[in-house]
Design a protein around this motif. Structure first.
Motif, PDB file in Angstrom:
ATOM      1  N   GLY A   1      10.193   5.076  15.218  1.00  9.14           N
ATOM      2  CA  GLY A   1       9.323   4.987  16.387  1.00  9.14           C
ATOM      3  C   GLY A   1      10.045   5.418  17.647  1.00  9.14           C
ATOM      4  O   GLY A   1       9.482   6.117  18.495  1.00  9.14           O
TER       5      GLY A   1
ATOM      6  N   THR B   1       1.095   1.557  18.543  1.00  6.88           N
ATOM      7  CA  THR B   1       1.589   0.873  17.347  1.00  6.88           C
ATOM      8  C   THR B   1       0.859  -0.430  17.074  1.00  6.88           C
ATOM      9  O   THR B   1       0.439  -0.698  15.941  1.00  6.88           O
TER      10      THR B   1
ATOM     11  N   SER C   1       5.171   3.622  15.939  1.00  4.48           N
ATOM     12  CA  SER C   1       6.263   3.308  15.032  1.00  4.48           C
ATOM     13  C   SER C   1       5.610   3.148  13.666  1.00  4.48           C
ATOM     14  O   SER C   1       4.964   2.123  13.392  1.00  4.48           O
TER      15      SER C   1
ATOM     16  N   GLY D   1       8.373   7.227  12.462  1.00  2.00           N
ATOM     17  CA  GLY D   1       7.527   7.276  13.649  1.00  2.00           C
ATOM     18  C   GLY D   1       6.657   8.511  13.589  1.00  2.00           C
ATOM     19  O   GLY D   1       6.841   9.377  12.726  1.00  2.00           O
TER      20      GLY D   1
END
Length: 377
Positions: A62, A163, A183, A197
């Motif tokens: 991420g 995320t 992420s 990511g």
């Protein structure tokens, strides 16, 4: 006995990707570090379809997605608007590396709107507005549609870390965001056996970011692409259960009495972010993360964590297992005590990232752990 291969070793090894193109340029070479391995392009297509974007760039983490994006889109002397108290790694990137590079930033709060944002603009310097779908760990929800609109009107790039929402609960491209970040270690994979990511957006912007990523080198390996593709197949089922579990636990704690000082989850009708979340998120799904504070502070928090039996005390989120942690010692340990206080993150704050366990089992476990915490009944 002397070992003799049954056939030439070259026949046993997978071949290096053969270059058959005619386009010149390093980024056109068929090479795994250039993010054009067949496994990389296949999972990229899957991710872009989920988010409704033209293209996607899967990378090794991420933070690789975040850093590649910001380094590609900014230049020395640039200025950005960014949400208050972003993810700890993002904060460190902006406050250290980008600051050394001459990039400055101005923080905005959830209560701010176009008038406040406009007052922070630096003519000729402000390039980008960086948002998060749900803030970590206080689960604040910003005016995301307003941010995307403001960025367009002022010719800024709009970037969002989505995320915590996942594509199940939010597709930022539909709101007008230029770039969406995840992420993929978290909800997209969902099994705590992968670090990855992804950057998503228009083809031209993704290509610009890919060139920078190729220089930095955070390529995702083909096997990780396979694991990510596997995780995506159960994304909807997992997130729906995590939405349910988080809401049930947040409701339980909000009604638990004086031992609980505060609960932060936009799915609660009592949350000041509930109305906005209900408008933004698909079916009102507010994700599998919430946080809360006990009246007894750090000591009570530690007692509670030690008493829990189902969740693991560990950072991360989005997996099939529930995790609990104190952000002051994990995700936001890089902030000073003063910076955490300014962001509203107390040392006793507990963040819960629920998994897909049976809701009743989690409720029973939280109930017995809370009962063991000293304090008023």
């Amino acid at each position: 006995m002397r070992f003799q291969a049954a056939e030439p070793m070259s026949d046993l090894l997978p071949p290096t990707l053969q270059f058959e193109g005619t386009e010149e340029g390093y980024d056109n070479v068929r090479y795994t570090r250039c993010n054009n391995n067949p496994s990389q392009t296949a999972v990229a297509a899957h991710l872009a379809a989920l988010e409704g974007t033209e293209a996607a760039l899967p990378v090794a983490s991420g933070m690789a997605a975040i850093s590649s994006t910001l380094l590609a889109l900014l230049e020395p002397g640039a200025h950005i608007l960014i949400v208050r108290g972003p993810y700890g790694g993002t904060h460190d990137l902006v406050a250290s590396l980008l600051k050394k590079w001459g990039v400055t930033s101005s923080a905005v709060s959830p209560e701010d709107g176009p008038e406040q944002w406009e007052a922070l603009l630096q003519p000729g310097k402000t390039r980008l507005f960086y948002a998060e779908a749900i803030s970590n760990p206080l689960c604040e929800v910003y005016d995301l549609a307003g941010i995307a609109k403001f960025a367009r009107e002022h010719k800024l790039l709009s970037v969002i870390d989505a995320t915590f929402a996942s594509p199940v609960n939010l597709q930022p491209a539909k709101l007008g965001f230029d770039i969406t970040l995840h992420s993929a270690t978290k909800y997209l994979n969902g099994h705590s056996d992968l670090i990855a990511g992804v950057v998503l957006g228009g083809q031209e912007l993704i290509e610009t970011i890919r060139v920078t990523a190729n220089v930095l080198g955070p390529a995702i390996d083909p096997h990780s692409c396979f694991l990510l593709s596997r995780g995506l197949r159960t994304l909807g089922l997992r997130v729906e259960q995590q939405n349910r579990n988080a809401l049930a636990l947040a409701q339980f704690l909000s009604e638990a009495g004086p031992k609980v000082a505060a609960v932060h989850y936009p799915g609660l009708k009592s949350s000041k972010h509930h109305k906005r979340a209900a408008e933004l998120f698909t079916n009102g799904g507010c994700g599998g993360v919430f946080s809360f504070e006990l009246a007894g502070g750090v000591d009570a928090a530690e007692a509670f964590l030690k008493r829990l039996q189902l969740p693991l005390v560990a950072p991360s989120l989005g997996g099939v297992e529930s995790l609990v942690t104190r952000p002051a010692t994990t995700s936001h340990a890089g902030l000073t005590a003063k910076e955490r206080a300014a962001a509203g993150i107390s040392d006793g704050l507990i963040r819960v990232a629920v998994g897909v366990e049976a809701t009743g089992d989690l409720l029973d476990d939280f109930s017995q752990a809370l009962a063991a915490v000293p304090g008023a009944a």
